[in-house]
Design an enzyme around this catalytic site. Structure first.
Site, short mmCIF file in Angstrom:
data_model
loop_
_atom_site.label_atom_id
_atom_site.label_comp_id
_atom_site.label_asym_id
_atom_site.label_seq_id
_atom_site.Cartn_x
_atom_site.Cartn_y
_atom_site.Cartn_z
N GLU A 146 43.59 41.01 51.06
CA GLU A 146 44.29 41.90 50.12
C GLU A 146 44.49 43.32 50.66
O GLU A 146 43.88 44.28 50.17
CB GLU A 146 43.55 41.96 48.78
CG GLU A 146 43.68 40.71 47.98
CD GLU A 146 43.04 40.84 46.60
OE1 GLU A 146 42.34 41.83 46.35
OE2 GLU A 146 43.26 39.95 45.78
N GLU A 318 43.90 32.62 45.56
CA GLU A 318 42.83 32.78 44.56
C GLU A 318 43.47 32.64 43.18
O GLU A 318 44.41 33.37 42.86
CB GLU A 318 42.19 34.17 44.69
CG GLU A 318 41.60 34.44 46.06
CD GLU A 318 40.97 35.84 46.18
OE1 GLU A 318 40.84 36.55 45.14
OE2 GLU A 318 40.62 36.22 47.30
C1 GAL Z 1 40.44 39.48 44.49
C2 GAL Z 1 39.67 39.52 45.79
C3 GAL Z 1 38.42 38.68 45.73
C4 GAL Z 1 37.68 38.94 44.45
C5 GAL Z 1 38.58 38.67 43.28
C6 GAL Z 1 37.92 38.86 41.94
O1 GAL Z 1 41.24 40.59 44.34
O2 GAL Z 1 40.45 39.09 46.88
O3 GAL Z 1 37.61 38.96 46.84
O4 GAL Z 1 37.23 40.25 44.44
O5 GAL Z 1 39.66 39.56 43.35
O6 GAL Z 1 38.82 38.59 40.89
#
Ligand code: GAL
Length: 652
Positions: A146, A318
């Site tokens: 990110e 994710e």
């Molecule tokens: C994303 C990040 C992850 C984790 C997640 C939590 O932005 O890539 O490492 O922090 O959020 O929602």
């Protein structure tokens, strides 16, 4: 032809005793998971002290996943440099606009301009790629994590200042050119040489907008450059593997098209409830209505945008599996929504949907963030969704995604332009584009985003260009030969690339394309919209006064008698920010002229029409009869009565 569609999960073997790994891997496979992303924050365990590389545990973790039949995406750990490294070179910390270092103790504590940090990243990535680059289980790499998350794209550090000066010298060649381009005669801002140019930090009044724009361009370029450093290493040492980055939602501080051009796959991190809570300008009633489902257009928006950044191949790296920990409020998803979000990503062409994370961590910053498993390893709600998804994916053979009928030109630099000079508080580029996107989706239209320098528009029946601050030759040339309908404005072509008002006045297009002049603009407080003549609808936030030439017809007028939408041939220019009623009318009229097949969808029903296949998603609280909105065919999934959180896949 069928498309790859598979599930993944984000896993942190370093968080759990090694004895748990085989069982974790077995349960992942049982759940239907095929891909596992690991390693992206593990630098302190991969290299606890300078040069002491401890990779054996990672190899055992990868082998364990491999033995269970899982494929691995290995993250490079460069978003979390270890303490010893920061202590060695504290100047690698990013500096905020007030001059404070953003220190160690979380993540992304690194300035992209710091050469020592860049070298260290290349070193650790080289070591990892040498060791794991040809491991059979490793099918892809995630570069860093990110970019720009936590507002870290821009740093007001000494290395950034040095880098910026060099970047400017290269861009302008001599200081007179810079002074001219920035208009530095104004307020005696002339610089004697490149060494005297500062970063646009704190000043008594606002900083020169052209100076800010160049700093934002520089900062964006630094990220693309940083990414490329790692990509080059991985491509050389790990041939044949996919190179991926995971973008974040509503992050505009760097040009994702530039980073994406060095990737095989763009991915993004999709947190529908967190984003509705803290990343969208909607009223309380809307927020309440979609609190447990997420906004019906926001996920799709990013799916479509990121699909464009790497020429089609994309993943969700994710996906929210339950409540997150980072928004102002963190509700639980409604039953069925994790499945709906997963299917929606596949409907927009995702190859993989990967859940974040496997097991909820009982410690540290994200201990309140759900996983597919609870901290005690009992399955949480997300696990059911994953199982259902894998069963449904195995059953259905769906074609790959096709070109959409409508395109929106998306330009990161335009976001920096209106951030630099909004002229009215609400004028935000993302917000403007999102309004158009939502308007198109409400008519059931599928959308592709295109970069600003697109050279061929011929695949599209309609092209929309809102808020593009400056034209480029490639796009103008493409527009000259384009025969579909174009809708441009507001504010499109209202600046030169060096952020001045164009000599020919906005929208700065030659008369054969459209002969209209924007003679004046005004920004409007939210409660003072401009009503439209003869129909519902207003201009909100922004209005332009248009002077159409002889060949340019007025299509829509305001109640006070000013042209709002003008047309010449296939080209329309819109002089203001339309509210949803006016936008619906314009999209309807233009859509009909363009021969598009339009639906009228309620707020909570969204579809993705993709060739012969239509996907339907119910974000609402009541069942919806799909026949009533004109959808019919053979149901590959679901049925015509679409329940709340329901998904239907219909073949014509
Ligand atoms: C994303 C990040 C992850 C984790 C997640 C939590 O932005 O890539 O490492 O922090 O959020 O929602």
């Amino acid at each position: 032809m069928t498309a790859t569609r598979a599930l993944g999960v984000c896993y942190y073997p370093e968080h759990w005793p090694e004895a748990m790994w085989p069982e974790d891997a077995r349960r992942m496979t049982d759940m239907g998971i095929a891909f596992v992303r690991i390693g992206e924050f593990a630098w302190s365990r991969l290299e606890p002290a300078r040069g002491r590389l401890e990779f054996d545990w990672l190899e055992r973790a990868i082998d364990t996943l491999h033995d269970a039949g899982l494929k691995v995406v290995l993250g490079t750990p460069t978003a979390t440099p270890p303490k010893w490294l920061v202590d060695e070179m504290p100047e690698m910390l990013p500096i905020d606009v007030e001059g404070h270092a953003r220190g160690f103790g979380s993540r992304r504590h690194c300035c992209f301009s710091h050469e020592g940090y860049q070298r260290e990243c290349v070193r650790i990535v080289t070591a990892l790629a040498e060791r794991f680059g040809t491991h059979d289980a490793v099918v892809g790499w995630q570069i860093d994590n990110e970019y720009a998350c936590h507002d870290t794209a821009r740093s007001w550090s000494a290395p950034a200042l040095q880098g910026f000066r060099l970047w400017l010298a290269e861009k302008y060649g001599n200081i007179d050119r810079l002074n001219f381009a920035w208009g530095n005669v104004f307020w005696s801002m002339d610089y004697p040489d490149f060494h005297s140019v500062e970063l646009p930090g704190l000043t008594p009044s606002e900083h020169n907008p052209a100076h800010r724009m160049d700093f934002y361009r520089y900062s964006s370029d630094q990220i693309a450059r940083f990414n490329r450093l790692q990509v080059d290493v991985v491509r050389q040492l790990s041939p044949g593997r996919d190179v991926i980055h995971n973008f974040m939602g509503r992050t505009l501080t760097f040009d994702h098209f530039k980073v994406g051009s060095d990737l095989d796959i763009s991915s993004w991190d999709c947190y529908p409830l967190g984003f509705l809570e803290d990343r969208l300008e909607v009223d309380d009633a809307w927020r309440q209505r979609f609190m447990r489902t997420g906004d019906p257009d926001l996920q799709a928006f990013h799916h479509d945008l990121y699909r464009a950044t790497s020429k089609g191949r994309w993943w969700v790296m994710e996906l929210q599996p339950g409540p997150v920990n980072w928004a102002d409020h963190n509700p639980a998803p409604r039953d069925g929504m994790i499945r709906l979000w997963s299917w929606e990503a596949f409907a927009h062409g995702a190859e993989v949907v990967s859940y974040f994370r496997w097991r909820q961590a009982p410690f540290a910053q994200e201990q309140m963030h759900a996983g597919l498993l609870r901290p005690d390893s009992v399955e949480a709600d997300g696990a059911d969704a994953a199982k259902t998804m894998s069963e449904e994916l195995a059953r259905l053979d769906l074609p790959p995604t096709e070109t959409a009928p409508v395109a929106i030109i998306f330009d990161y630099a335009s976001s920096w332009a209106w951030e630099t000079q909004p002229q009215g508080r609400e004028f935000d580029y993302f917000r403007l584009i999102f309004d158009f996107y939502r308007g198109l989706r409400a008519r059931g239209l599928s959308v592709d985003f295109l970069p600003p320098d697109t050279s061929d528009l011929s695949a599209y029946q309609m092209v929309i260009i809102p808020g593009l601050f400056a034209w480029n030759e490639t796009l103008v040339t493409a527009l000259r030969s384009y025969t579909g309908l174009v809708l441009a404005g507001p504010r499109t072509g209202s600046k030169t690339s060096s952020f001045s008002i164009p000599e020919t006045m906005p929208p700065d297009l030659p008369a054969p394309i459209i002969d209209v002049t924007v003679s004046q603009v005004e920004s409007l407080p939210a409660n003072c919209p401009v009503p439209i003549a003869g129909a519902d609808g207003t201009l909100k936030f922004w209005r332009e006064f248009l002077e159409p030439g002889a060949d340019c017809n007025v299509v829509v007028e305001s109640q006070d008698g000013q042209p709002v939408l003008v047309r010449q041939g296939n080209f329309h220019y819109l002089g203001g920010w339309p509210d949803s009623a006016l936008l619906a009318r314009i999209i309807n009229d233009l859509g009909q002229q363009a021969g598009l097949s339009l639906l009228a969808l309620p707020d909570e029903l969204r579809v993705r029409r993709d060739g012969a296949v239509t996907y339907a998603f119910n974000y609402g609280e009541r069942a919806i009869d799909l026949e009533t909105v004109g959808l019919s065919g053979t149901y590959l999934l679901g049925e015509s009565t679409l329940k709340p959180s329901g998904v239907a896949i219909i073949e014509a």
